[in-house]
Design a protein around this motif. Structure first.
Motif, mmCIF file in Angstrom:
data_model
loop_
_atom_site.group_PDB
_atom_site.id
_atom_site.type_symbol
_atom_site.label_atom_id
_atom_site.label_comp_id
_atom_site.label_asym_id
_atom_site.label_seq_id
_atom_site.Cartn_x
_atom_site.Cartn_y
_atom_site.Cartn_z
ATOM 1 N N PRO A 26 1.011 -0.580 0.007
ATOM 2 C CA PRO A 26 -0.106 -0.298 0.043
ATOM 3 C C PRO A 26 1.545 1.344 0.060
ATOM 4 O O PRO A 26 0.272 2.668 -0.175
ATOM 5 N N GLU A 27 2.391 1.502 0.256
ATOM 6 C CA GLU A 27 3.139 2.358 -0.075
ATOM 7 C C GLU A 27 3.339 3.014 -1.326
ATOM 8 O O GLU A 27 3.655 4.245 -1.854
ATOM 9 N N GLU A 28 3.131 1.561 -2.166
ATOM 10 C CA GLU A 28 3.567 1.677 -3.244
ATOM 11 C C GLU A 28 2.420 2.068 -4.531
ATOM 12 O O GLU A 28 2.438 2.751 -5.358
ATOM 13 N N VAL A 29 1.079 0.597 -4.275
ATOM 14 C CA VAL A 29 0.426 0.483 -5.665
ATOM 15 C C VAL A 29 -1.443 0.549 -4.085
ATOM 16 O O VAL A 29 -1.419 0.735 -3.632
ATOM 17 N N ASP A 30 -1.859 1.631 -4.774
ATOM 18 C CA ASP A 30 -3.749 1.764 -5.027
ATOM 19 C C ASP A 30 -4.300 1.151 -5.290
ATOM 20 O O ASP A 30 -5.257 0.635 -4.541
ATOM 21 N N GLY A 31 -4.166 0.468 -6.681
ATOM 22 C CA GLY A 31 -5.091 -0.756 -6.967
ATOM 23 C C GLY A 31 -3.971 -1.806 -8.125
ATOM 24 O O GLY A 31 -3.164 -0.858 -8.761
ATOM 25 N N VAL A 32 -5.101 -2.732 -8.958
ATOM 26 C CA VAL A 32 -4.273 -3.779 -9.987
ATOM 27 C C VAL A 32 -5.188 -4.074 -10.553
ATOM 28 O O VAL A 32 -6.300 -4.353 -10.097
ATOM 29 N N ARG A 33 -4.987 -4.305 -12.016
ATOM 30 C CA ARG A 33 -5.833 -4.556 -12.799
ATOM 31 C C ARG A 33 -4.437 -5.675 -14.110
ATOM 32 O O ARG A 33 -4.262 -5.025 -14.073
ATOM 33 N N TYR A 34 -5.895 -6.885 -14.543
ATOM 34 C CA TYR A 34 -5.431 -7.046 -15.941
ATOM 35 C C TYR A 34 -6.134 -6.830 -16.764
ATOM 36 O O TYR A 34 -7.938 -6.702 -16.646
ATOM 37 N N VAL A 35 -5.680 -6.482 -17.665
ATOM 38 C CA VAL A 35 -6.826 -6.350 -19.322
ATOM 39 C C VAL A 35 -6.339 -6.656 -20.877
ATOM 40 O O VAL A 35 -5.386 -6.713 -20.725
ATOM 41 N N THR A 36 -7.374 -6.588 -20.721
ATOM 42 C CA THR A 36 -7.281 -6.409 -22.490
ATOM 43 C C THR A 36 -7.110 -5.249 -23.405
ATOM 44 O O THR A 36 -7.598 -4.818 -22.716
ATOM 45 N N PRO A 37 -6.127 -5.486 -24.517
ATOM 46 C CA PRO A 37 -6.197 -4.360 -25.136
ATOM 47 C C PRO A 37 -7.612 -3.647 -25.262
ATOM 48 O O PRO A 37 -7.539 -2.358 -25.102
ATOM 49 N N LYS A 38 -8.580 -4.106 -25.835
ATOM 50 C CA LYS A 38 -10.012 -2.687 -25.057
ATOM 51 C C LYS A 38 -10.212 -2.126 -24.447
ATOM 52 O O LYS A 38 -10.170 -1.226 -24.118
ATOM 53 N N GLU A 39 -9.634 -2.956 -23.479
ATOM 54 C CA GLU A 39 -10.410 -2.657 -21.471
ATOM 55 C C GLU A 39 -9.247 -1.913 -21.945
ATOM 56 O O GLU A 39 -9.353 -0.036 -20.990
ATOM 57 N N LEU A 40 -8.186 -1.408 -21.894
ATOM 58 C CA LEU A 40 -6.592 -0.649 -21.958
ATOM 59 C C LEU A 40 -7.435 1.026 -22.933
ATOM 60 O O LEU A 40 -6.688 1.886 -22.141
ATOM 61 N N GLN A 41 -7.975 0.493 -23.363
ATOM 62 C CA GLN A 41 -8.692 1.386 -24.788
ATOM 63 C C GLN A 41 -9.644 2.841 -24.306
ATOM 64 O O GLN A 41 -9.179 3.745 -24.189
ATOM 65 N N GLU A 42 -10.605 2.037 -23.435
ATOM 66 C CA GLU A 42 -11.273 2.163 -22.659
ATOM 67 C C GLU A 42 -10.739 3.250 -21.141
ATOM 68 O O GLU A 42 -11.377 4.319 -21.266
ATOM 69 N N MET A 43 -10.542 2.306 -21.106
ATOM 70 C CA MET A 43 -9.616 2.973 -19.432
ATOM 71 C C MET A 43 -9.109 4.315 -20.128
ATOM 72 O O MET A 43 -8.973 5.045 -19.206
ATOM 73 N N MET A 44 -7.992 4.308 -21.273
ATOM 74 C CA MET A 44 -7.164 5.618 -21.365
ATOM 75 C C MET A 44 -7.964 6.264 -21.573
ATOM 76 O O MET A 44 -7.299 7.622 -22.348
#
Length: 252
Positions: A189-207
């Motif tokens: 928790p000192e370094e990271v607030d969240g993690v997620r595995y994504v597909t190319p489509k999911e990453l495109q939507e997130m960005m």
């Protein structure tokens, strides 16, 4: 092609399969962003940073200083490297890396940096971003011939060390010959607030700007310039394809 990279302004040699990230005002670090081939197992690191605060690590960790051609010129702590003052308006150029770790379904593991991070808080980015350090065992300072032949064992050792520190991934789960690895996660928790595995489509939507999410500048550049090509041919990447180990990419 997978480019070699080194600085915040120049993409060049410092990583196995590299893609240089650059950054806006906060850092002039050399971001040797590596698609990580997470088969040799790594011995435990001599790094003693576990449990230390970010402030302590900024003073303790010694980055590897380089010139714009990745020639090593010394070392300095992270605080000194990231100070922007009249005598070093762009900080001190140093080696860094970014890891792109995929699971067996070819999904990319991304993380959101902790809100209390000193540099780039709360932004989403690739699996892990950090620095190889001077004075570590196993050695993290790659020699010129190791950079030239793209073996870069130092970057790999540093990547395994930081994947354990940031995401709690045990080193024994990270063979150095495959960039697809089933891993267990226990984010720090000192370094990271969240993690997620994504597909190319999911990453495109997130960005997409409509998401309202913040992204690290180096990851955005890599995603726009190279990531989709690599992602579409992971088997080819694993076999050594898509490499461009001789071009310096000017990105700022």
């Amino acid at each position: 092609m997978l480019p070699r990279i080194i600085s915040s302004r120049f993409l060049s040699p410092a990583a196995l399969l590299a893609a240089q990230g650059c950054s806006p005002p906060i850092t002039a670090a050399a971001k040797a962003a590596q698609i990580y081939f997470p088969n040799s197992r790594m011995t435990s690191s001599s790094w003693a940073g576990a449990g230390k605060s970010q402030d302590e690590l900024m003073l303790k960790d010694e980055c590897i200083l380089v010139d714009e051609h990745d020639n090593i010129r010394g070392h300095a702590n992270k605080h000194s490297c990231h100070r922007f003052v009249p005598e070093q308006p762009q900080g001190q150029l140093h080696r860094a890396f970014s890891v792109f770790l995929f699971d067996e379904s070819n999904r990319l593991l991304i993380q959101q940096r902790a809100k209390d991070k000193i540099t780039f808080p709360s932004v989403w980015t690739n699996t892990c971003c950090s620095h190889p350090l001077f004075g570590q065992q196993p050695e993290e300072v790659d020699k010129p011939e190791q950079v030239a032949d793209a073996t870069v064992p130092g970057i790999k050792h540093a990547a395994v060390r930081k994947l354990q520190h940031e995401l709690g991934i045990p080193p024994q789960q990270l063979p150095l010959s495959s960039f697809r690895a089933p891993v267990t996660l226990a984010p720090n928790p000192e370094e990271v607030d969240g993690v997620r595995y994504v597909t190319p489509k999911e990453l495109q939507e997130m960005m997409h700007p409509s998401s309202g999410l913040l992204w690290s500048p180096w990851f955005r550049i890599i995603a726009e310039k190279w990531l989709q090509t690599w992602w579409a041919d992971l088997e080819g990447v694993l076999k050594g394809g898509h490499q461009d180990l001789g071009t310096v990419h000017h990105i700022l």
